[in-house]
Design a protein around this motif. Structure first.
Motif, short mmCIF file in Angstrom:
data_model
loop_
_atom_site.label_atom_id
_atom_site.label_comp_id
_atom_site.label_asym_id
_atom_site.label_seq_id
_atom_site.Cartn_x
_atom_site.Cartn_y
_atom_site.Cartn_z
N THR A 83 3.41 -1.93 0.11
CA THR A 83 2.12 -1.31 0.35
C THR A 83 1.40 -1.06 -0.98
O THR A 83 1.94 -1.30 -2.06
CB THR A 83 2.32 0.01 1.10
OG1 THR A 83 3.14 0.89 0.31
CG2 THR A 83 3.01 -0.23 2.45
N ARG A 84 0.18 -0.57 -0.88
CA ARG A 84 -0.59 -0.27 -2.10
C ARG A 84 0.06 0.85 -2.90
O ARG A 84 0.08 0.80 -4.15
CB ARG A 84 -2.02 0.10 -1.73
CG ARG A 84 -2.83 -1.05 -1.14
CD ARG A 84 -4.25 -0.60 -0.85
NE ARG A 84 -5.05 -1.71 -0.32
CZ ARG A 84 -6.34 -1.59 0.04
NH1 ARG A 84 -6.95 -0.40 -0.08
NH2 ARG A 84 -6.99 -2.64 0.49
N THR A 85 0.57 1.84 -2.21
CA THR A 85 1.22 2.95 -2.92
C THR A 85 2.46 2.45 -3.67
O THR A 85 2.67 2.78 -4.84
CB THR A 85 1.61 4.05 -1.93
OG1 THR A 85 0.44 4.49 -1.23
CG2 THR A 85 2.25 5.22 -2.65
N LEU B 188 3.07 -0.58 -4.60
CA LEU B 188 2.64 -1.49 -5.66
C LEU B 188 2.12 -0.71 -6.88
O LEU B 188 2.39 -1.09 -8.03
CB LEU B 188 1.55 -2.42 -5.13
CG LEU B 188 1.16 -3.60 -6.02
CD1 LEU B 188 2.36 -4.49 -6.31
CD2 LEU B 188 0.03 -4.40 -5.39
N ALA B 189 1.42 0.41 -6.64
CA ALA B 189 0.94 1.24 -7.75
C ALA B 189 2.12 1.88 -8.49
O ALA B 189 2.14 1.93 -9.73
CB ALA B 189 -0.01 2.30 -7.23
#
Length: 345
Positions: free
Chosen positions: A24-26, A28-29
């Motif tokens: 997810t974006r989280t 990946l961050a």
């Protein structure tokens, strides 16, 4: 249906529907931020920044001499970061989960995580070649490219991955939160224990935390490979089972009918060949007539000389046996009376 607490230990009737973590974006961050922190630590050690001076100050402080009462306990606690014992314990737990949920994903996820950890951490260890605090040669030096293998801390990175994989494979969000906090505390304690014992620099521990977290955050990219590997392994297992079953079907079974002949080890007589007449030993004398042939059988011209010879031999043997008997006692002879032919003169 069982309602007691032990019902949770039984094998589930079918594989449960478990949501596979995705990138997810989280996530990946977090992966990008952890990777940046990883590179900052490496550069700080390469350039001999104040981080290296902090390493030396802690090393010269010698925490194991300042608080010696903790030494015995922490010697055992640091085992939670060793690759061999921790891998065996976690693999046993995940193996039971694989059996219970009819899936190989837990074991394959552990194998993929340990493979990534050994490849990444091992490459950096051998590439930088940093010496540990006990083998340092020059105060204030980073001790790089000296043939060591201490940077990053393998104990710390292994503790992050081995215990963090339990949180990664949790089936509920609540269990995932609790296991994440527990694995973080264990990994933090293992890293600080290595600093206390003087086996690692503080920068080694910082890089070990980052290295283990990078591996855990990158695991969703390995999920397609894990799925393909699981399907291949299960396919091989099914083919082996089918081959064993087919071999069992090909084994011939020879049932014996009731009253039929039991197959033996002796060779069978071909069809159309009559079995020769055999007579028992006890019936040999009773079944012969006076001329030496069996009763009820036609006489043969070729058998006459042989019968005559046999009869003569039989009478001689009979006379020899009679002569060997015991003499007649006082009661008289036991031989039955019989008439003898009168002789002339």
């Amino acid at each position: 249906m069982r309602t007691d607490i032990f019902a949770r230990l039984d094998r589930e009737p079918e594989p449960p529907k478990i949501e596979v973590p995705r990138m997810t974006r989280t996530r990946l961050a977090l992966f990008g931020g952890t990777l940046a922190f990883y590179l900052v630590i490496v550069v700080a050690v390469l350039l001999s920044t104040p981080l290296v001076l902090i390493d030396w100050k802690i090393m010269l402080f010698r925490p194991y001499q300042q608080w010696p009462e903790w030494h015995a306990f922490l010697d055992y606690y640091v085992v939670l970061g060793q690759r061999g014992p921790t891998a065996v314990m976690v693999a046993a737990w995940l193996g039971w989960r694989s059996w219970r949920q009819h899936t190989l994903r837990p074991l394959l996820s552990l194998g993929a995580a340990l493979l990534l950890l050994n490849a990444t951490v091992g490459a950096v260890k051998l590439g930088l070649g940093r010496l540990g605090p006990h083998y340092a040669t020059q105060i204030g030096s980073a001790e790089l490219f000296a043939g060591g293998d201490i940077f990053p801390s393998g104990h710390t990175a292994n503790a992050v991955v081995t215990w963090g994989i339990l949180a990664y494979l949790a089936t509920t969000p609540r269990a995932r939160r609790y296991l994440s906090a527990l694995s973080a505390l264990v990994a933090l304690g293992v890293g600080l224990t290595t600093v206390y014992l003087g086996t690692h620099w503080l920068s080694d521990v910082l890089l070990g935390w980052a290295a283990g977290l990078v591996v855990l955050l990158a695991l969703p990219w390995c999920e397609p490979v894990i799925t393909v590997a699981e399907a291949w392994i299960l396919g091989v297992r099914d083919r082996l089972r089918e081959q064993l079953r087919s071999r069992r079907r090909l084994v011939p079974s020879l049932p014996v009918a009731t009253g039929g002949a039991v197959p033996g080890i002796f060779p069978q007589r071909p069809a159309g060949v009559e079995e020769p007449v055999r007579e028992t030993v006890g019936a040999a004398s009773a079944g012969r007539t006076g001329n030496g042939r069996a009763a009820g059988l036609p006489a043969s011209p070729l058998a006459a000389p042989r019968a005559h010879h046999t009869a003569g031999h039989h009478s001689a043997a009979h006379h020899a046996v009679r002569s060997e008997r015991a003499p007649v006692g006082p009661a008289g002879s036991r031989r039955p009376p019989h008439s003898r032919p009168a002789t002339g003169g």
